[in-house]
Design an enzyme around this catalytic site. Structure first.
Site, PDB file in Angstrom:
ATOM      1  N   SER A 235       1.141  -1.469   0.142  1.00  0.00           N
ATOM      2  CA  SER A 235      -0.580   0.160  -0.184  1.00  0.00           C
ATOM      3  C   SER A 235       1.050   1.171  -0.289  1.00  0.00           C
ATOM      4  O   SER A 235       2.311   1.487   0.515  1.00  0.00           O
ATOM      5  CB  SER A 235      -0.526   0.243   1.509  1.00  0.00           C
ATOM      6  OG  SER A 235      -0.087   0.381   2.415  1.00  0.00           O
ATOM      7  N   ASP A 236       0.262   2.779  -0.685  1.00  0.00           N
ATOM      8  CA  ASP A 236       0.770   3.789  -0.212  1.00  0.00           C
ATOM      9  C   ASP A 236       0.568   3.740   1.051  1.00  0.00           C
ATOM     10  O   ASP A 236       0.399   3.325   1.929  1.00  0.00           O
ATOM     11  CB  ASP A 236       0.512   4.832  -1.078  1.00  0.00           C
ATOM     12  CG  ASP A 236       1.516   6.132  -1.215  1.00  0.00           C
ATOM     13  OD1 ASP A 236       2.130   5.440  -0.081  1.00  0.00           O
ATOM     14  OD2 ASP A 236       1.471   7.181  -2.429  1.00  0.00           O
ATOM     15  N   TRP A 237       1.456   4.543   1.598  1.00  0.00           N
ATOM     16  CA  TRP A 237       1.848   4.705   3.518  1.00  0.00           C
ATOM     17  C   TRP A 237       0.482   5.033   3.760  1.00  0.00           C
ATOM     18  O   TRP A 237       0.054   6.625   3.837  1.00  0.00           O
ATOM     19  CB  TRP A 237       2.665   6.053   3.852  1.00  0.00           C
ATOM     20  CG  TRP A 237       3.661   5.036   3.752  1.00  0.00           C
ATOM     21  CD1 TRP A 237       5.574   4.824   5.029  1.00  0.00           C
ATOM     22  CD2 TRP A 237       4.947   3.811   2.878  1.00  0.00           C
ATOM     23  NE1 TRP A 237       6.334   4.294   4.846  1.00  0.00           N
ATOM     24  CE2 TRP A 237       5.899   3.612   4.213  1.00  0.00           C
ATOM     25  CE3 TRP A 237       4.921   3.069   2.126  1.00  0.00           C
ATOM     26  CZ2 TRP A 237       6.630   2.563   3.420  1.00  0.00           C
ATOM     27  CZ3 TRP A 237       5.075   2.119   1.307  1.00  0.00           C
ATOM     28  CH2 TRP A 237       6.087   1.372   2.089  1.00  0.00           C
TER      29      TRP A 237
END
Ligand code: BGC
Length: 764
Positions: A235-237
């Site tokens: 995932s993106d952060w």
């Protein structure tokens, strides 16, 4: 390592000492801000990740999100990299990044970012390559392959359609499937299929209402099943909303961690049967695969700072675009030089946000100019301050210096507060002070060169006519200053070409009426027509076109030729052209090939980039450049067929030095080998039946009857002549055949519905 080998190793490890449910769940959420969980019992270490993409942001303390980062080479950002149009330079960049990752103990670099530049307003455009998916895909693929050849992983980001910063965590991109496939997914597709990135980073935004992290069609059906992606989706952060739904959708690793409640939620979901343990096992397999690959590369070997600084300079040198030159450049015995603008001593080398690198050193332009021209001949004025307010005293000082000099070099950097991750730009302007400064200086000194440090396009309508030359140096990395000065003084011949159109004004831009969206939705109403695809279709003049860039020499194109005039789509066609350096300085030309489809069943862009090559030529030298154009160079994505298709017909192959500078055209005929099922259905119109190869033969007799029936009444004075025969038939061409038959129901042997069912059977 081949995919099957990794699978075997992971299977073996798990079979010997099966992982517990808790261990598996824990592996799928980060153990810290930058690391995955270790499974000590199995000898699996943590995977360490760090930003990316144009240098390493390896935090000193991996347990925090924001600690200072260790020194690393700050290479030019993606806008500049893309303007090199040089895949072999991208490979060198990839190799250097991998060496730094190894030195700093990093397993996976969070990059490259290969989102499309839908609008020049996107605050993060400096981190993205281009408005064109072919160019972005080619560059990103070279980057990923080179990093990974050295045993370091990449994370191709942000998947997908992450084209703005405004409401980036939630905005829903309302996009049709064809646009998504042809524009927003195409570069990702190429990199996944060709370079096999270890990981792909899922974007924050939603696509057609569903968050990318919950988007099963995107993460599983397209990325994993259709494209064969065998790495891990991370995932993106902070992009995960519901851990269990995300796992089911195909999001393998949630970052950052630790998040014990997420791990518990996964364990509980398996126990209560909401989550199939098989889905969890699949994610575990993928993450273990990355961990296993990472463990193969010993870390800690130091990198050569000097060599990487030199590479950063070479990339900047090839990415600098000479936008305008009335002959002032290259400077020859320029006499007294007024260097104006803060950016001369404080260059903007990168953008703000997660990609921010702590450079090993930073060169500046004033020092380099003084070294080259001699300190006594160079004067300096700041020109504008770090504040955004107008400061007339600074302008007056600059004007006085410019007047007293033979030439003015005006360095202008867009302030970091205007261009950053996290928000978009309000407009395409330089600051008011910078515009006033350029106007005032060029008014007194016509021999003025404007050197820009911007991450994306800016408008220049207020000042470009007054400047003798304009050089776009982008966010040029820590060694860019030397490259700029080399270009100014002719120690290098500029060979950068725009990877994005510079529009005349903001209101001309393709997404202008559909940006940044409202009520949580941004509608991609321009469809596949972004960048030059839009300006071409609208026949709209631009400031500097896609692919544009001047040189200190000239190039001639000659003898364009094809391997065959008629060819099958699966075989493709070869296209060659001779390119000659007709000037008196060695230089590099970027030969660009665009494909124009003369007729298609769906609306297509006027032309699309499908090949390019950068060639170095000595004065008088000629080289033959050959391109192979395969299936995808001619295909488009057909949403009704749910696949890329080709259609029989004529195509023009356009060869040139920019999207607006086509030098040769070759025409060819493509034979499609596809045996596509008919798309005709109960609602198909007469025109659609006639356009369908099988449908035409079935409907033709009926069509002739209609034409005959519409014979029309003879004209008289009260009734002007009515269209007859074929002309009248036009009025029914866009009616569904079923509706036409309903008008003649009394004369039919069966119901219109039965007749259409029968017609449809005939075309199957
Ligand atoms: C950015 C990513 C970056 C990540 C980690 C996010 O906010 O969108 O590009 O890799 O942070 O720093």
């Amino acid at each position: 390592m081949a995919v099957f080998e990794i699978d075997a190793i992971v299977d073996q490890a798990c079979a010997a000492k099966p992982m517990t449910l808790e261990e598996k769940a824990a592996l799928c959420t980060g153990a810290g801000p930058w690391q995955t969980a270790a499974v000590e019992r199995l000898g699996v270490g943590p995977v360490t990740m760090c930003d990316g993409p144009h240098g390493l942001r390896r935090l000193d303390d991996l347990s925090t999100m924001t600690a200072p980062s260790l020194p690393a080479t700050c290479f030019p950002t993606a806008s500049c990299q893309a303007a090199t149009w040089n895949t072999s330079l991208m490979e060198q960049l990839g190799e250097a990044l991998a060496e730094e990752a190894i030195a700093l103990g990093v397993d996976v670099i969070l990059g490259p970012g290969t989102n499309m530049k839908r609008t020049p307003l996107c605050g993060r455009n400096f981190e993205y390559f281009s408005e064109d998916p072919y160019l972005s895909g080619a560059l990103a693929s070279a980057y990923v392959q080179a990093v990974q050849r050295a045993g370091v992983g990449t994370s191709l980001k942000h998947f997908a359609a992450n084209n703005q910063e405004y409401q980036r965590f939630n905005i829903s991109v309302d996009v049709d499937e064809r646009t998504l496939r042809e524009i927003y997914l195409a570069a990702f597709e190429r990199v996944v299929k060709e370079a096999h990135p270890w990981t792909v980073m899922c974007a924050y935004n939603r696509i057609n209402s569903t968050h990318c992290s919950n988007h099963r069609q995107l993460l599983t059906q397209i990325l994993k099943d259709e494209w064969g992606f065998n790495g891990a989706v991370i995932s993106d952060w902070g992009a995960v909303h519901d851990r269990v739904t995300a796992l089911q959708a195909g999001l393998d690793l949630e970052m950052p961690g630790p998040k014990p409640h997420r791990v518990d939620a996964v364990v509980a979901a398996v126990r209560d049967g909401t989550l199939d343990e098989g889905a969890l096992d699949e994610s575990v397999r993928r993450i273990l695969g990355v961990a296993h690959q990472a463990a193969q590369t010993p870390k800690g070997h130091p990198f050569d700072e000097g060599a990487h600084h030199a590479l950063a300079r070479r990339i900047a040198a090839e990415g600098i675009v000479l936008l305008k030159n009335d002959g002032l450049l290259p400077l020859q015995s320029p006499g007294r030089i007024a260097v104006i603008g803060r950016a001369a001593i404080e260059p903007r080398i990168q953008g703000a946000g997660s990609s921010h690198v702590n450079p090993t050193r930073v060169d500046n332009c004033l020092d380099s100019i003084q070294r080259l021209a001699g300190e006594a001949r160079v004067t300096y004025a700041e020109g504008y301050s770090s504040e955004l307010d107008i400061d007339q005293a600074l302008i007056d000082e600059a004007v006085a210096l410019a007047q007293a000099a033979r030439v003015a070099l005006l360095f202008v950097a867009l302030p970091p507060v205007i261009e950053s991750e996290g928000y978009d730009r309000p407009d395409l302007n330089l600051t008011a002070q910078q515009v006033a400064l350029i106007k005032a200086v060029t008014a007194v000194q016509p021999r003025t060169v404007v050197i820009l440090n911007t991450g994306s396009a800016v408008v220049m309508d207020q000042w470009v006519d007054g400047a003798a030359a304009v050089l776009e140096a982008w966010l040029m990395g820590q060694a860019g200053a030397g490259a700029v000065v080399d270009a100014l003084f002719g120690r290098l011949n500029p060979s950068g070409r725009l990877a994005e159109t510079f529009p005349r004004k903001l209101t001309d831009t393709p997404a202008y009426l559909n940006f940044p969206g409202e009520n949580g939705v941004v509608r991609y109403g321009e469809g596949p027509f972004i960048g030059y695809r839009y300006y071409d279709a609208r026949e709209m003049p631009v400031l500097f076109p896609f692919g544009h860039g001047l040189s200190y020499t000239t190039f001639a194109y000659d003898r364009a030729r094809v391997s065959a005039r008629r060819f099958k789509d699966v075989e493709g066609v070869a296209l060659s052209v001779d390119v000659t350096n007709t000037g008196d300085m060695a230089g590099q030309e970027v030969v660009q090939v665009y494909v124009h489809d003369r007729e298609a069943s769906l609306m297509r862009p006027v032309k699309e980039l499908k090949a390019f090559a950068k060639v170095h030529l000595e004065p008088g030298e000629t080289t033959t450049v050959t391109f192979h154009l395969g299936f995808r160079a001619f295909a488009f994505y057909h949403p009704a067929h749910q696949r890329w298709i080709t259609e029989d017909g004529q195509f023009d192959l356009l060869i040139g030095g920019s999207a607006a500078d086509i030098r040769c055209t070759e025409s060819v005929t493509l034979e499609s080998t596809l045996d596509l099922p008919s798309l005709l259905n109960e609602e198909s119109t007469l025109r659609e039946w006639l356009a369908d190869p099988q449908g035409k033969s079935v409907i033709q007799p009926l069509f002739e009857q209609i034409v005959a029936h519409l014979g029309g009444a003879p004209a008289n004075r009260e009734h002007p002549p009515e269209p007859t025969g074929m002309d009248a038939a036009r009025s029914v061409l866009d009616m569904p055949v079923l509706s036409i038959l309903r008008f003649r129901e009394d004369a039919l042997p069966a119901t219109p519905e039965d007749m259409v069912a029968w017609l449809l059977e005939e075309v199957q």
